[in-house]
Design a protein around this motif. Structure first.
Motif, PDB file in Angstrom:
ATOM      1  N   HIS A 206      17.282  23.389 -32.079  1.00 14.97           N
ATOM      2  CA  HIS A 206      18.049  22.131 -32.064  1.00 14.97           C
ATOM      3  C   HIS A 206      18.951  22.064 -30.829  1.00 14.97           C
ATOM      4  CE1 HIS A 206      16.477  20.841 -35.800  1.00 14.97           C
ATOM      5  NE2 HIS A 206      17.159  21.672 -36.569  1.00 14.97           N
ATOM      6  N   TYR A 210      18.709  19.267 -27.922  1.00 15.83           N
ATOM      7  CA  TYR A 210      19.885  18.462 -27.593  1.00 15.83           C
ATOM      8  C   TYR A 210      20.188  18.521 -26.103  1.00 15.83           C
ATOM      9  CZ  TYR A 210      24.781  17.045 -27.314  1.00 15.83           C
ATOM     10  OH  TYR A 210      25.961  16.429 -26.952  1.00 15.83           O
ATOM     11  N   ASN A 211      20.160  19.725 -25.526  1.00 12.88           N
ATOM     12  CA  ASN A 211      20.481  19.875 -24.105  1.00 12.88           C
ATOM     13  C   ASN A 211      19.406  19.273 -23.202  1.00 12.88           C
ATOM     14  OD1 ASN A 211      23.049  21.712 -23.602  1.00 12.88           O
ATOM     15  ND2 ASN A 211      22.020  22.523 -25.413  1.00 12.88           N
ATOM     16  N   ASP A 214      19.964  15.610 -23.279  1.00  8.47           N
ATOM     17  CA  ASP A 214      21.157  15.331 -22.489  1.00  8.47           C
ATOM     18  C   ASP A 214      20.842  15.358 -20.999  1.00  8.47           C
ATOM     19  OD1 ASP A 214      23.794  14.749 -22.032  1.00  8.47           O
ATOM     20  OD2 ASP A 214      24.481  16.826 -22.195  1.00  8.47           O
TER      21      ASP A 214
END
Length: 223
Positions: A206, A210-211, A214
């Motif tokens: 996760h 997410y990164n 981003d």
């Protein structure tokens, strides 16, 4: 009045016997204890190795993405790559791959990051399937020991003429019960360890997703 407490030789002998009871029981488990012992050592080795690997992979610095974002916005792509190289984590390697593809179409960058993510996921999940196999195989081997132990017990009954003493059946019954108990213990521990590691891997996945999202959003920001 002083009370004098004496310890009889019988009590001392019983205490000495109780101190080796567990070892004696394990030794009476028969040949099935050999594969169970191998599986237990293998399960412990896999669990410890995976815990250390996942812990190392999750140690991404808190300010890592902030530094990368700042350098990318300032046009310092090489500086951002150096930060990624100095950070030995799956997230850093994914971002580094994305940085090396800057200038390509966005779909190409996303695909590159995704491919690196798949490789990192494979590394994180290495040997987890083997640990899951041990969690299922150990109880089955224990049950097999139960069957062979009971067979020995019934053979002893068939060969004995007259009344059968409990001592005669003890070896077969020991093997039957001990292998089952040991197999279940190993299976339960391996199963709990497997689920613990899977949860840790999912948490790290996760963070990787997410990164990466981003980072893709950063590339889409107007400059």
């Amino acid at each position: 009045m002083l009370l004098q407490i004496t310890t009889s030789p019988e009590i001392v002998t019983e205490a000495a016997q109780e101190s080796v009871t567990l070892i004696d029981l394990l030794l009476k488990g028969g040949l099935m204890m050999v594969p169970l012992f191998i599986l237990s050592v293998l399960a412990i080795a896999i669990f410890v190795e995976r815990v250390l690997t996942i812990r190392k992979a999750a140690q991404t610095p808190v300010q890592f993405m902030e530094k990368v974002k700042s350098m990318v916005l300032n046009g310092d792509i090489n500086g951002a790559k150096l930060i990624c190289k100095d950070t030995d984590t799956p997230i850093a390697r994914m971002i580094e791959k994305g940085l090396s593809r800057i200038g390509s179409p966005l779909k190409t960058i996303e695909a590159s990051i995704e491919n690196v993510g798949k490789i990192e996921l494979y590394r994180l999940e290495k040997n987890l399937s083997l640990l899951a196999t041990i969690s299922g195989a150990a109880p089955m081997i224990g049950f097999l020991g139960t069957v062979t132990g009971m067979i020995q017990a019934f053979i002893a009954i068939a060969q004995e003429e007259g009344s059968v003493s409990p001592k005669l059946l003890s070896s077969g019954i020991y093997e039957a019960m001990i292998t089952t108990a040991v197999g279940l213990v190993i299976g339960i521990i391996a199963y709990l360890g497997y689920n613990f590691l899977v949860a840790r891997v999912q948490k790290l996945v996760h963070a990787m997703e997410y990164n990466s999202i981003d980072f893709i959003d950063l590339l889409q920001e107007p400059r």
